[in-house]
Design an enzyme around this catalytic site. Structure first.
Site, PDB file in Angstrom:
ATOM      1  CE  LYS A 200     -57.828  30.056   8.955  1.00 27.63           C
ATOM      2  NZ  LYS A 200     -58.378  29.327  10.113  1.00 27.63           N
ATOM      3  CB  CYS A 254     -53.808  25.872  11.047  1.00 31.95           C
ATOM      4  SG  CYS A 254     -54.829  24.493  10.656  1.00 31.95           S
TER       5      CYS A 254
END
Ligand code: SAJ
Length: 402
Positions: A200, A254
């Site tokens: 991720k 993010c």
């Protein structure tokens, strides 16, 4: 199954609605009473493409919210993991884990969706949960299942993107894969928990590095007196080259955040750290160029177009615009802002402006009447950090990297 989703934000709420409209009983838990109240009044708490519709269907299927955890078969932790002083703040993950503990029983599946520092699930989370005397992988199942849905297209991507599941053992992976198959139409790949956590952060870190390279080329192009946008467009004609777009910096919760999760775990993350430094320096680079434009003007008025972190969204988290404004104010410049996505605005803010600085590439900026805008400005300067390619006459129109 009865599913308890902890954290009803940008990912938690859509995920809860997808399970609630695919045959499961879902209870949502959040620490924010306003969110709980809105949901129980059938009011969708935030805007996201298609979310209101699926939320109302979920509500009709019995989806509700609460401040407290309930006995469930599955617990999904989807709480924020922000970066504070360049370190991952995992306290929300741990408080969610504490909330689950009294309800954890044999056969439960615990899923951590939040993006975390590699090693969190199999070390910290497993150790906390095993204080219940239940063993992870045998008495209960434990996996990390990161999301990769882009804000603005979250529901579509939660359904159609491939999904990675990383469990503490195969039995945990099988349980989670079976559960997500009820709505995931992409392929589901399984691995171990730490690999899934690393995957991720690799995804977003790779993007941060590519953006940093584009930004570095923008600065080099200026020194060479060439147009970086044309150069990138031509370089990308190569079948295996895909250089991203320069900009005023990297925002969002993010790309600007996840690289720090790797940097804090190892000294080897040298290029990763340097890319973060390059992207974080871009608001200063933009300010340097704007300062040069208004240098001869006494007490200049600057108007920032765009507060959101990227085009056509209303989210300002980690937005480079906010950093630019902070820098410009620290130099004593008068700053006005215009962003119809973020706040009720009218164009009166451009009256007497000496320079409009475009920091977010909202499409609506192309449809403005730039002639009438120009007539109201004191000096007709525009600095464009997003290469909007506006057709402006009689303006001093400068673009980053050109
Ligand atoms: N940006 C540039 N140049 C580019 C691309 C982006 O300057 O060429 C800037 C944007 O303006 C913005 C920031 O980077 O300020 C991040 O925007 P983004 O479009 O790269 O992505 P996010 O943050 O909206 O979503 C990302 C996506 N990750 C990847 O594309 C690898 C999304 O798929 C993830 O699910 C999401 O992060 C997340 O939740 O992790």
């Amino acid at each position: 199954m009865k599913i308890c989703v902890l954290g009803l934000g940008y990912m938690g709420l859509p995920t809860a609605c997808l399970f609630a409209t695919n045959g499961h009983e879902v209870i949502g838990v959040d620490i924010n009473p306003k969110v709980v109240e809105k949901i129980n009044n059938k009011e969708c708490p935030f805007k996201e493409n298609g979310l209101t519709k699926i939320f109302e269907k979920a509500y009709d299927n019995g989806f509700r919210a609460s401040l407290n955890v309930e006995d469930s078969d599955v617990f999904i932790i989807a709480v924020p993991t922000p970066v504070v002083n360049k370190h991952a703040e995992l306290k929300y993950v741990f408080s969610a884990t504490e909330m689950i503990m009294p309800y954890l029983k044999k056969g439960n599946l615990v899923i951590l969706e939040s993006t975390v520092v590699p090693g969190t699930t199999s070390k910290l989370l497993q150790n906390s949960l095993e204080r219940s005397r239940l063993n992870a992988g045998e008495d209960f199942y434990l996996v990390h299942c990161p999301e990769r849905a882009i804000p603005g297209n979250t529901l579509h991507e939660l359904i159609y993107n491939d999904r990675i599941i990383g469990g503490v053992n195969d039995a945990s992976n099988e349980k989670a894969k079976e559960l997500y198959s009820c709505f995931v139409k992409g392929e589901i790949f399984t691995t171990d928990a730490t690999t899934a956590e690393l995957v991720k952060v690799m995804e977003n870190t790779s993007r941060d590095i590519n953006i940093a390279m584009a930004n570095e080329f923008a600065l080099i192009a200026e020194d060479l007196n060439v147009n970086v946008w044309e150069s990138i467009e031509l370089a990308n004609k190569h079948p295996r080259v895909n250089i991203l777009q320069p900009g005023p910096g990297v925002g969002g919760h993010c790309i600007a955040v996840d690289p720090w999760f790797i940097i804090e775990t190892t000294k080897r993350a040298r290029m990763i750290k340097l890319a973060r430094e390059i992207n974080s320096s871009m608001p200063y680079e933009v300010f340097r160029q704007v300062k040069n434009i208004v240098n001869e003007i006494d007490n200049p008025n600057i108007t920032v177009f765009g507060l959101a972190y990227k085009a056509n969204v209303d989210d300002t988290r980690e937005s480079p615009s906010l950093k630019f404004i902070e820098i410009a104010k620290s130099f004593g410049l008068n700053i006005e802002t215009y962003d119809p996505f973020v706040k009720e605005d009218d164009l009166s803010v451009i009256e007497n402006s000496d320079c409009i600085v475009i920091l977010t590439g909202h499409d609506i900026f192309r449809q403005l009447d730039w002639n009438s805008i120009g007539n109201k400005m004191r000096n007709k300067n525009v600095f464009d950090a997003r290469n909007m390619k506006l057709e402006l006459e009689n303006f001093n129109y400068r673009t980053l990297g050109k």
